[in-house]
Design a protein around this motif. Structure first.
Motif, short mmCIF file in Angstrom:
data_model
loop_
_atom_site.label_atom_id
_atom_site.label_comp_id
_atom_site.label_asym_id
_atom_site.label_seq_id
_atom_site.Cartn_x
_atom_site.Cartn_y
_atom_site.Cartn_z
N SER A 123 0.64 -1.16 0.08
CA SER A 123 -0.02 -0.05 0.14
C SER A 123 0.70 1.25 0.01
N GLY A 124 2.00 1.11 0.27
CA GLY A 124 2.81 2.25 0.38
C GLY A 124 2.93 2.91 1.86
N LEU A 125 1.92 2.37 2.72
CA LEU A 125 2.06 2.97 4.27
C LEU A 125 2.93 2.07 5.01
N ASN A 126 3.52 2.82 6.11
CA ASN A 126 4.27 1.77 7.14
C ASN A 126 3.31 0.88 7.82
N TYR A 127 3.80 -0.23 7.87
CA TYR A 127 2.86 -1.36 8.29
C TYR A 127 3.27 -1.97 9.54
N THR A 128 2.55 -2.78 10.12
CA THR A 128 3.03 -3.50 11.29
C THR A 128 2.01 -4.76 11.24
N ILE A 129 2.50 -5.88 10.91
CA ILE A 129 1.47 -7.09 11.00
C ILE A 129 1.86 -7.81 12.38
N VAL A 130 0.95 -8.22 13.11
CA VAL A 130 1.14 -8.72 14.42
C VAL A 130 0.37 -10.13 14.42
N ARG A 131 1.23 -11.11 14.79
CA ARG A 131 0.83 -12.44 14.61
C ARG A 131 0.60 -13.08 15.87
N PRO A 132 -0.23 -13.13 16.76
CA PRO A 132 -0.44 -13.81 17.99
C PRO A 132 -0.57 -15.19 17.99
N ASN A 133 -0.15 -15.88 18.81
CA ASN A 133 -0.16 -17.49 19.01
C ASN A 133 -1.38 -18.03 19.63
N GLY A 134 -2.59 -17.28 18.99
CA GLY A 134 -3.90 -17.91 19.88
C GLY A 134 -4.08 -17.15 21.00
N PHE A 135 -5.25 -17.32 21.59
CA PHE A 135 -5.74 -16.43 22.86
C PHE A 135 -6.27 -17.52 23.81
N PHE A 136 -5.85 -17.15 25.08
CA PHE A 136 -6.53 -17.95 26.25
C PHE A 136 -7.90 -18.35 25.67
N SER A 137 -8.88 -17.27 25.52
CA SER A 137 -10.17 -17.46 25.39
C SER A 137 -10.50 -18.53 24.21
N ASP A 138 -9.56 -18.84 23.40
CA ASP A 138 -9.87 -20.10 22.31
C ASP A 138 -9.55 -21.31 23.00
N MET A 139 -9.33 -21.25 24.29
CA MET A 139 -8.87 -22.68 24.82
C MET A 139 -10.13 -23.03 25.86
N LYS A 140 -11.13 -22.30 25.77
CA LYS A 140 -12.10 -22.59 26.60
C LYS A 140 -12.99 -23.92 26.38
N ASP A 141 -12.66 -24.51 25.14
CA ASP A 141 -13.12 -25.64 24.73
C ASP A 141 -12.62 -26.85 25.49
N PHE A 142 -11.21 -26.64 25.99
CA PHE A 142 -10.79 -27.68 26.86
C PHE A 142 -11.65 -27.82 28.33
N LEU A 143 -11.86 -26.55 28.72
CA LEU A 143 -12.42 -26.46 30.07
C LEU A 143 -13.89 -27.24 29.80
N GLN A 144 -14.87 -26.92 28.54
CA GLN A 144 -15.74 -27.61 28.47
C GLN A 144 -15.76 -28.96 28.32
N GLU A 151 7.47 0.26 15.85
CA GLU A 151 8.16 -0.84 14.97
C GLU A 151 7.46 -0.59 13.42
N THR A 152 7.99 -0.33 12.54
CA THR A 152 7.25 -0.45 11.10
C THR A 152 7.95 -1.19 10.24
N ASN A 153 7.03 -1.62 9.15
CA ASN A 153 7.23 -2.41 8.11
C ASN A 153 8.06 -3.68 8.67
N LYS A 154 7.17 -4.31 9.57
CA LYS A 154 7.73 -5.53 10.29
C LYS A 154 6.51 -6.44 10.56
N GLU A 155 6.85 -7.78 10.64
CA GLU A 155 5.92 -8.65 11.08
C GLU A 155 6.26 -9.32 12.58
N LEU A 156 5.15 -9.22 13.53
CA LEU A 156 5.67 -9.54 14.95
C LEU A 156 4.94 -10.73 15.20
N THR A 157 5.62 -11.76 15.48
CA THR A 157 5.07 -13.06 15.96
C THR A 157 5.36 -13.04 17.54
N ILE A 158 4.00 -13.42 18.26
CA ILE A 158 4.23 -13.21 19.83
C ILE A 158 3.18 -14.23 20.58
#
Length: 286
Positions: free
Chosen positions: A139-160, A195-202
């Protein structure tokens, strides 16, 4: 450069709510766009302005980015509803925002995708997200792509599952993950706005196997440890059956979950919130 005027899209979602809090705590001026203004109460008028708009309807976004330094978008759907598809929301709605950002001369666009999105473009849930990532990068804009490794809330299925006294896993259960809490992720995003023009995995602080996650869920509900391991071919058959016999609305999230559960997904560790504590808190609601 400290960002001062930030447009937040997706402010009423799980991550958006935490982002709003952290941005205001750090004294940024925030414009939050919401579809339904009743869903967000403005408790801090010095720092927050709420605007009603629908990201899927470009005409409601006109001039929304005027005077904005950075856009943060957490817009996306986990489960399709309202007749909207992943392409409508994860791709097109974000494109609508990006077009407005470009028109207004916004410097920086932060987009939250998910871990390994590029590797799993064949999954419905990622196809639209990654198509937007491509558009943002070119796009020409400064970008940051954030790539989280799933949320705790996604893990409620295990409690179920644990509630019934046993947890079912495909394969050995040795696959490892480090999921992250929304508050930790929000803090990480705001702290890395430079942090611009980076992909941050966390990910979160604890790297846990599926067996360990299952034990935490059973312990939180004071159940004896009972984990049933199903053969991995059943997982593959389930994915195939879902794709063949159900709509994308049903299979999107399950396809994602079942595919990523098959191997280790470990991201750089960050944060202070632990899955064990999250399960203990959630268990009280059962």
């Amino acid at each position: 450069m400290k960002h001062t005027n930030i447009l937040l899209a997706g402010a009423t979602g799980y991550l958006g709510g935490y982002l709003l809090k952290v941005l205001i705590e750090q004294q940024n001026q925030v414009v939050a766009i919401v579809r339904n203004p009743d869903k967000l109460i403005n408790t801090n008028e010095n720092y927050l302005e709420i605007k009603q708009a629908e990201v899927t309807k470009p005409d409601t976004l006109r001039d929304i980015c005027k005077g904005i330094d950075a856009v943060i978008s957490t817009v996306g759907i986990t489960r399709q509803k309202d007749g909207l598809t992943y392409m409508d929301v994860d791709y097109q709605a974000n494109i609508n925002l990006l077009e407005e950002a470009k028109k207004a001369g916004v410097k920086h666009f932060v987009y939250v995708s998910a871990i390994n999105g590029n590797k799993y473009r064949n999954l419905k849930i990622f196809e639209a997200k990654e198509k937007f990532v491509d558009a943002l990068k070119s796009s020409g804009l400064n970008y940051t792509i954030v790539r989280p490794n799933g949320f705790f809330s996604d893990m409620k299925d295990f409690l179920q599952m644990a509630k019934s006294g046993r947890v079912y896993l495909f394969g050995s259960g040795y696959q490892k993950f480090n999921l992250i809490h929304g508050k930790d992720l929000a803090t990480y995003i705001v702290d890395n706005l430079e942090e611009t023009n980076k992909e941050l995995t966390i990910g979160g602080p604890d790297v846990l196997s599926l067996n360990e996650i299952s034990e935490l869920a059973l312990n939180a509900l004071n159940k004896p440890i009972k984990i049933i391991h199903l053969p991995d071919w059943m997982r593959k058959l389930t994915i195939w059956s879902l794709r063949t016999f159900t709509s994308v609305k049903t299979y999107g999230p399950l396809e994602f979950f079942l595919t990523l559960m098959a191997e280790d997904t470990i991201a750089p560790t960050y944060g202070t919130h632990r899955l064990e504590d999250f399960y203990i808190e959630e268990a009280k609601k059962f």
